[in-house]
Write an enzyme that holds these catalytic residues in place. Structure first.
Site, short mmCIF file in Angstrom:
data_model
loop_
_atom_site.label_atom_id
_atom_site.label_comp_id
_atom_site.label_asym_id
_atom_site.label_seq_id
_atom_site.Cartn_x
_atom_site.Cartn_y
_atom_site.Cartn_z
N ASP A 287 35.86 36.74 52.91
CA ASP A 287 36.88 36.20 51.60
C ASP A 287 37.93 36.45 51.83
O ASP A 287 38.21 36.56 53.04
CB ASP A 287 36.15 36.84 50.41
CG ASP A 287 36.18 35.87 49.26
OD1 ASP A 287 37.52 35.16 49.56
OD2 ASP A 287 35.47 36.65 48.46
C1 BGC Z 1 37.57 33.91 46.52
C2 BGC Z 1 36.53 32.82 46.63
C3 BGC Z 1 37.38 31.81 46.95
C4 BGC Z 1 38.62 31.74 48.30
C5 BGC Z 1 38.71 31.03 48.53
C6 BGC Z 1 38.74 33.79 46.58
O1 BGC Z 1 39.54 34.22 46.16
O2 BGC Z 1 36.96 35.49 45.60
O3 BGC Z 1 35.09 32.51 45.68
O4 BGC Z 1 36.50 30.56 47.80
O5 BGC Z 1 39.20 32.71 47.33
O6 BGC Z 1 40.12 29.82 47.72
#
Ligand code: BGC
Length: 760
Positions: A287
Site C-alpha cells: 500500500d
Molecule cells: C489506500 C489503498 C489504495 C492506495 C492507492 C491507499 O491510501 O489504502 O486502498 O489502493 O492508496 O490509491
C-alpha cells in the site's frame, strides 16, 4: 546518473510531490526477443535473463501519477497508478515500450472500487443486495471503462471483513460476514477479469488490504490489530482466499500490523499463507508508502517521509524486511530501487528473491497482454464511458442495494399522483451520491434525489433545511447541518405537500479512507429536522445516505419509514424514486449489524458464545447496564419489503453427514402479500460442541428470489465439510464429528431449525 543523485531526486519527489530530478540513462535499443505464442513462463525466463540489476529493481517500483515522468518510463519503472488521462498513459507507454532498453510495458493501475466513470453503489451497499450479480456487473463495467483508458490493473476488490462502523473504510467492503464477503469478492474478480484479464475489456484485480485491515483498534484508521489465529483464518482470510481462488492476479498488502507484524512486512501472511499455501503466483504490491512506514520514527535514510511501525531501523532495513517478507512491488516510497544494490552486496537480500519478485510482476504483465498489445486507442476512451448499458446496470444495482429498515402503516410506497416535498441537506445533491471512491465520476453524472423524484412526480418541491459540508484538517471543522436557520422554510415546504421525503446522512467525504468517527449518530442537527417534520403529522420517509452503520435509535423512534440507500452512485435519484413510488420493491438486507449505541461496538451476529450469555434482566451476565436489551437496532441480514413472505418447511436430505459427504437443506418461500417482491432466504449453522468455541451462528447459504404474489419457490443449499469445518488456533482446517444446528429464515434471527450429525 549516479545512484546518489537519483535517490535525492526521488526524495524530493516524495517530499514535494514534484517531478523527479532524473535524467535519461538508458540508451541502445535491444530487442527483447519475446515471440508471441511461446508460453508466459518461457517469455518471463528469457526476459529476466537479459535484465540488469537496475532494470530488475525498476520493475519493483510503483509510482504515483505525481511521480512518473518520461525519464522514469524510459528507465523502466514497473507500475504507475492514479494516472487517468488516456493520452498521458498512452504517451508514457510509448516511451516505456519504445525507449526503454528491454521494451517492458508499464502496468497502469487505478482504484476502480465501485465504478470508473459510471459510479455504482458503494460495495457495502452492493453487499446489501445479497446478489453477487450486482457486484459482478459493477466490476464488469468498471473494468471495461478502466481498460479502454489504458489501465490494466485495479486496486479492487476491497475484501476486508469489518465489525467496525467507526472505521470509514467499512464502506468499501462487504460488511461483517466472511461468507457473504467471499461471494462478493469472487464475483468482483470474475466480473473484472473474466477468464482472461488479457482481453481488451478486462483488467487484473488486486484484492486488498492483506490482511485484517478491517479491524483497527478503536475503529481508528491505520491502527493496530491484534487477534487469534482462529479469528484471522475464520473471519478475515476467507474473502482473500475466495478472490485468489477466483483468479485474482495481484494482491495489496495492508498498512496495519497484526500481532505486531505490519502487513507489508509479514512473511507469514504474504509468503507462507498467500504464496505457498494458496499457491498464488502473481505479485503483491505494497500500500501507499507502507514500506517506508516500517521504519522507526524519526525517519532515517532518507531522513524524511513516513515512518512509525518500528520494525526497521531505516530505509534499507525497511526494504530488507518488506522484500524478504514477500512484498514484491513498493508503492510510492523508493527503498527497493534506492537500496536494493546495497542490500544485495551486504547479503541482506538475495538475487533469487529479487528475481522471484520480478518474475511475478512480468508474469502478470504477460498475462495482461501488455507485451503483445501495450497500447489502447486513447481517442476511443471517452466514448466508452457512461454508456447506456453501464448506466442501466448502475440503476439496477442501486435499486437492489437499498434496504427498507422500517415501514409502519404502509407509509411506502408513496403515491406519485400526490405532491412531494423533498427536504434535507442531501436532497438536491449530486456530489455526495457518488460515495467515497468515485473513480473519475463527475458530479454532473449523478441524479439527485430531488431530480429523480421530480422526474416521476412533477408536483415535487425542495428545501434544503441545512447544509452539510465536510472539510479535512487543517481546514475548519465540518459544517454538518450545524445550523437550523433553514428549518422554518423546510417545514413550510413540507407543510404545503402531501408527503415528505427527508434525504439525510453523511457526506461522501465523511466516509472512506482516513474518515473514522467516534460518534456514529446522524451528524449535526439532522435529528431535529426529522422531529420538526414529524410534528406536521404527514406521511414521511427518511432516506439515508451513508457509508457505515449509523446509530439510528432516535431516527427509528421518530420516523414511520426509513430507507437505507447508502451512497448509490450515478443513478441515485432515479433508483430512490423507483423504490419510493413502488416501481421496484426493496429487497436488500443488511450486510452489517446496526448498533443502538456506539458503546456496543464491536457488535456482530457471528460472535462466539460466552459462559454468561447476555440477559438484560439479570446482573451477572454479559450485558450493558444502561442498555435494556442484548440486541442491536437492526440485525445482520435484516430488511423489509412492500410485500410479506413466509419461509417454511425446512427439510434436510439426511440427518447424518459423513466427513466427506454433504447434506442438502431446503425451505419453501412464499410471497404472502399482494405485490411482487424479493426475499433473501438465508441459511445459518451452529456447531454447539467443538474443540474451540464456535460462533453462535454462521451464514452458509443465501439466495435472493423474486416472487409474484402467492408464488412459492423451494430454495435449497448444499452443506459440506467446507461449511461445517473451521480453522483451529494453528490455522488448520478441521472437521469435527458431532451435531450441527441449521437455521433458515429471512435474517440472522432466523428461527426455523433442525440439526444433523457429522459422523466420525
Ligand atoms: C489506500 C489503498 C489504495 C492506495 C492507492 C491507499 O491510501 O489504502 O486502498 O489502493 O492508496 O490509491
Amino acid at each position: 546518473m549516479s545512484g546518489g543523485t537519483r535517490k535525492l531526486g526521488r526524495r524530493l519527489v516524495l517530499a514535494a510531490a514534484a517531478a523527479a530530478l532524473s535524467a535519461l540513462v538508458a540508451s541502445g535499443v535491444v530487442a527483447s526477443g519475446q515471440a508471441s505464442g511461446t508460453s508466459v513462463e518461457s517469455r518471463v525466463d528469457s526476459l529476466v535473463s537479459k535484465m540488469t540489476l537496475d532494470e530488475k529493481l525498476e520493475q519493483l517500483q510503483l509510482e504515483a501519477d505525481w511521480q512518473v515522468n518520461d525519464d522514469e518510463a524510459r528507465r523502466g519503472v514497473g507500475g504507475v497508478f492514479s494516472l487517468t488521462d488516456p493520452e498521458k498513459i498512452d504517451h508514457l507507454q510509448h516511451v516505456a515500450v519504445e525507449q526503454s532498453r528491454l521494451h517492458i510495458p508499464i502496468l497502469f493501475a487505478f482504484d476502480t472500487i465501485h465504478g470508473f466513470r459510471t459510479v455504482f453503489p458503494i460495495p457495502l451497499g452492493e453487499a446489501s443486495s445479497f446478489d453477487p450479480n450486482v457486484a459482478h456487473a459493477d466490476a464488469h463495467y468498471g473494468a471495461r471503462e478502466t481498460a479502454v483508458t489504458g489501465i490494466k490493473q485495479i486496486y479492487s476488490p476491497m475484501v476486508d471483513v469489518s465489525h467496525e462502523p467507526r472505521w470509514g473504510r467499512i464502506s468499501e467492503g462487504a460488511g461483517e460476514d466472511p461468507y457473504l464477503g467471499s461471494a462478493m469478492a469472487a464475483a468482483r474478480v470474475h466480473g473484472a477479469q473474466g477468464n482472461d484479464y488479457g482481453a481488451p475489456h478486462r483488467v487484473v484485480t488486486s484484492p486488498k488490504h492483506f490482511a485484517a485491515y478491517g479491524q483497527p483498534e478503536g475503529g481508528r484508521e491505520y491502527n493496530t490489530t491484534d487477534m487469534s489465529t482462529q479469528r484471522l483464518w475464520n473471519m478475515y482470510l476467507p474473502p482473500f482466499k475466495a478472490a485468489v481462488d477466483a483468479g485474482a492476479g495481484t494482491v495489496m498488502c495492508s498498512f496495519n500490523a497484526i500481532n505486531g507484524v505490519p502487513g507489508c512486512g509479514n512473511h507469514e501472511t504474504e509468503t507462507e499463507i498467500l504464496k505457498q499455501r494458496w499457491g498464488f503466483d502473481g505479485f503483491v504490491e505494497s500500500d501507499y508508502t507502507a514500506v517506508a512506514e516500517l521504519r522507526t520514527c524519526p525517519a532515517k535514510n532518507p531522513d524524511s517521509g513516513p515512518c512509525g511501525h518500528g520494525v526497521a531501523a531505516d530505509g534499507p532495513d525497511a526494504a530488507r524486511v518488506a522484500l524478504n517478507a514477500g512484498t514484491d512491488q513498493e508503492m510510492v516510497s523508493t527503498n527497493y530501487v534506492d537500496f536494493g544494490k546495497q542490500l544485495l552486496a551486504e547479503h541482506k537480500i538475495t538475487i533469487a528473491r529479487i528475481d522471484d519478485a520480478v518474475r511475478r510482476i512480468l508474469r502478470v504483465k504477460f498475462r495482461a497482454g501488455l507485451f503483445d498489445h501495450p497500447y489502447v486507442d486513447w481517442r476511443r476512451a471517452e466514448a466508452q464511458q457512461l454508456k447506456p448499458d453501464a448506466v442501466a446496470a448502475a440503476r439496477e444495482a442501486a435499486r437492489r442495494s437499498m434496504v427498507l429498515l422500517k415501514n409502519d402503516n404502509k407509509t411506502l410506497p408513496l403515491d406519485p399522483t400526490k405532491s412531494v416535498a423533498v427536504i434535507g441537506p442531501l436532497a438536491n445533491d449530486q456530489h455526495d451520491m457518488l460515495g467515497p471512491w468515485w473513480g473519475v465520476g463527475r458530479d454532473q453524472d449523478a441524479v439527485s434525489v430531488f431530480d429523480g423524484i421530480k422526474a416521476q412526480d412533477p408536483n415535487t418541491t425542495f428545501a434544503q433545511g441545512c447544509t452539510i459540508v465536510d472539510r479535512d484538517p487543517p481546514d475548519p471543522p465540518n459544517d454538518e447541518c450545524g445550523s437550523d436557520a433553514g428549518f422554518d422554510q423546510a417545514v413550510a415546504t413540507a407543510r404545503a405537500a402531501d408527503q415528505v421525503v427527508l434525504a439525510l446522512g453523511e457526506t461522501r467525504g465523511e466516509s472512506g479512507e482516513a474518515e473514522s468517527r467516534s460518534n456514529i449518530d446522524l451528524p449535526g442537527k439532522q435529528q431535529e429536522l426529522i422531529d420538526r417534520i414529524k410534528a406536521l403529522g404527514k406521511p414521511f420517509v427518511v432516506v439515508l445516505f451513508n457509508g457505515r452503520p449509523l446509530t439510528l435509535e432516535k431516527v427509528d423512534a421518530a420516523s414511520p419509514a426509513i430507507l437505507e440507500a447508502w451512497f448509490p452512485g450515478v443513478q441515485a435519484g432515479n433508483a430512490v424514486a423507483d423504490l419510493l413510488f413502488g416501481k421496484a420493491n426493496p429487497g436488500g438486507k443488511l450486510p452489517v449489524t446496526f448498533p443502538r449505541s456506539v458503546g456496543q461496538v464491536p457488535i456482530y451476529y457471528n460472535h462466539e458464545p460466552t459462559g454468561r450469555p447476555c440477559d438484560p434482566t439479570f446482573k451477572w451476565n454479559s450485558r450493558y447496564r444502561d442498555i435494556p436489551t442484548c440486541e442491536p437496532l437492526y440485525p445482520f441480514g435484516y430488511g423489509l419489503s412492500y410485500t410479506t413472505f413466509s419461509i417454511t418447511n425446512l427439510q434436510l436430505s439426511s440427518h447424518t453427514m459423513r466427513p466427506r459427504g454433504a447434506v442438502r437443506a431446503s425451505v419453501d418461500v412464499t410471497n404472502t402479500g399482494s405485490r411482487a417482491g424479493d426475499e433473501v432466504v438465508q441459511l445459518y449453522i451452529h456447531d454447539p460442541v467443538a474443540s474451540i468455541e464456535q460462533p453462535v451462528r454462521r451464514l452458509r447459504g443465501f439466495e435472493r428470489v423474486t416472487l409474484a404474489p402467492g408464488e412459492t419457490k423451494t430454495v435449497s443449499f448444499r452443506l459440506d465439510r467446507s461449511d461445517v469445518g473451521f480453522y483451529d488456533n494453528s490455522g488448520s482446517f478441521v472437521v469435527e464429528p458431532g451435531q450441527i444446528d441449521v437455521y433458515a429464515g429471512d435474517s440472522s434471527k432466523a428461527s426455523l431449525t433442525d440439526s444433523f450429525t457429522v459422523t466420525p
